[in-house]
Design a protein around this motif. Structure first.
Motif, PDB file in Angstrom:
ATOM      1  N   ILE A  26       0.831  -1.256   0.011  1.00  0.00           N
ATOM      2  CA  ILE A  26       0.040  -0.011  -0.066  1.00  0.00           C
ATOM      3  C   ILE A  26       0.802   1.210   0.111  1.00  0.00           C
ATOM      4  N   ASP A  27       0.554   1.922  -1.043  1.00  0.00           N
ATOM      5  CA  ASP A  27       1.524   3.259  -1.191  1.00  0.00           C
ATOM      6  C   ASP A  27       0.579   4.473  -1.153  1.00  0.00           C
ATOM      7  N   LEU A  28       1.032   5.715  -0.356  1.00  0.00           N
ATOM      8  CA  LEU A  28       0.163   6.899  -0.788  1.00  0.00           C
ATOM      9  C   LEU A  28       0.684   7.470  -1.805  1.00  0.00           C
ATOM     10  N   ILE A  29      -0.443   7.985  -2.424  1.00  0.00           N
ATOM     11  CA  ILE A  29      -0.305   8.732  -3.855  1.00  0.00           C
ATOM     12  C   ILE A  29      -0.748  10.347  -3.478  1.00  0.00           C
ATOM     13  N   GLU A  30       0.212  11.235  -3.363  1.00  0.00           N
ATOM     14  CA  GLU A  30      -0.215  12.545  -3.045  1.00  0.00           C
ATOM     15  C   GLU A  30      -1.066  13.177  -4.068  1.00  0.00           C
ATOM     16  N   ALA A  31      -2.102  14.217  -3.766  1.00  0.00           N
ATOM     17  CA  ALA A  31      -2.913  14.967  -4.731  1.00  0.00           C
ATOM     18  C   ALA A  31      -2.112  15.532  -5.620  1.00  0.00           C
ATOM     19  N   VAL A  32      -2.545  15.592  -6.551  1.00  0.00           N
ATOM     20  CA  VAL A  32      -2.015  16.547  -7.925  1.00  0.00           C
ATOM     21  C   VAL A  32      -3.053  17.239  -8.463  1.00  0.00           C
ATOM     22  N   GLU A  34      -6.355  18.776  -9.435  1.00  0.00           N
ATOM     23  CA  GLU A  34      -7.629  18.370  -9.048  1.00  0.00           C
ATOM     24  C   GLU A  34      -7.773  16.909  -8.573  1.00  0.00           C
ATOM     25  N   GLU A  35      -6.722  15.962  -8.580  1.00  0.00           N
ATOM     26  CA  GLU A  35      -6.902  14.677  -8.572  1.00  0.00           C
ATOM     27  C   GLU A  35      -6.608  14.390  -6.751  1.00  0.00           C
ATOM     28  N   PRO A  36      -7.244  14.047  -6.091  1.00  0.00           N
ATOM     29  CA  PRO A  36      -7.337  13.818  -4.757  1.00  0.00           C
ATOM     30  C   PRO A  36      -6.342  12.820  -4.302  1.00  0.00           C
ATOM     31  N   GLU A  37      -5.787  12.773  -3.091  1.00  0.00           N
ATOM     32  CA  GLU A  37      -4.865  11.959  -2.360  1.00  0.00           C
ATOM     33  C   GLU A  37      -5.586  10.668  -2.600  1.00  0.00           C
ATOM     34  N   SER A  38      -4.698   9.613  -2.804  1.00  0.00           N
ATOM     35  CA  SER A  38      -5.244   8.154  -2.848  1.00  0.00           C
ATOM     36  C   SER A  38      -4.200   7.267  -2.457  1.00  0.00           C
ATOM     37  N   LEU A  39      -4.575   6.045  -2.245  1.00  0.00           N
ATOM     38  CA  LEU A  39      -3.980   4.852  -1.683  1.00  0.00           C
ATOM     39  C   LEU A  39      -3.943   4.006  -2.898  1.00  0.00           C
ATOM     40  N   SER A  40      -2.446   3.636  -3.322  1.00  0.00           N
ATOM     41  CA  SER A  40      -2.406   2.559  -4.412  1.00  0.00           C
ATOM     42  C   SER A  40      -2.061   1.204  -3.813  1.00  0.00           C
ATOM     43  N   LEU A  41      -2.936   0.090  -4.286  1.00  0.00           N
ATOM     44  CA  LEU A  41      -2.771  -1.088  -3.565  1.00  0.00           C
ATOM     45  C   LEU A  41      -2.185  -2.144  -4.672  1.00  0.00           C
ATOM     46  N   ASP A  42      -1.143  -2.657  -4.449  1.00  0.00           N
ATOM     47  CA  ASP A  42      -0.413  -3.646  -5.458  1.00  0.00           C
ATOM     48  C   ASP A  42      -0.684  -4.821  -4.693  1.00  0.00           C
TER      49      ASP A  42
END
Length: 143
Positions: A26-32, A34-42
């Motif tokens: 699980i990685d944190l993807i910072e907001a960029v 208008e795209e909100p912060e999200s979690l990436s699940l691999d």
């Protein structure tokens, strides 16, 4: 810090578990922009490859209260995160589904059954057979 809906996380983790995955990065993807912060699940397939999915953060509704079930939105295809079963309970549910299908079969052989009841039994049987097969497939993987 961002807020995430438990049901969104549970749905994705349940889908991955149902697909047979046991581990996830699980990685944190910072907001960029208008795209909100999200979690990436691999989901880890093996030592060299993964399958990716993500969950976006959310805003808690102003009228939210854990005690107000009217603010909760669910879809019929969501996984139920309020109720979990033990493996023994899943075996019991599978057994009950098998018994119910046998009973339905006996009822369908009875010519005195009203047509509306026969129609209802046939519709229920399809869903119950699918559930029974899903449970059987799952339980078979445990042995």
């Amino acid at each position: 810090m961002a807020t995430y809906k438990i049901s969104d996380l549970y749905n994705i983790l349940s889908e991955l578990a149902n697909d047979g995955y046991e581990y996830v990065n699980i990685d944190l993807i910072e907001a960029v922009g208008e795209e909100p912060e999200s979690l990436s699940l691999d989901a880890i397939e093996d030592s060299f490859s993964t399958v990716n999915d993500s969950v976006e953060c959310c805003t808690i509704p102003e009228d939210y209260s854990i005690h107000n079930k009217l603010t909760r939105s669910i879809r019929p295809t969501d996984y139920c995160c309020e109720m979990n079963f033990t493996y023994e309970e899943l075996g019991t549910i599978h057994h009950a589904a098998t018994n119910a299908l046998e009973y339905f079969s006996d009822l369908l052989k009875d010519p005195s059954q009203p047509k509306d009841i026969v129609k209802e039994i046939k519709q229920s049987s399809v869903e119950l057979r699918n559930l029974q097969a899903k449970l059987a497939h799952f339980l078979k993987r445990l042995h």
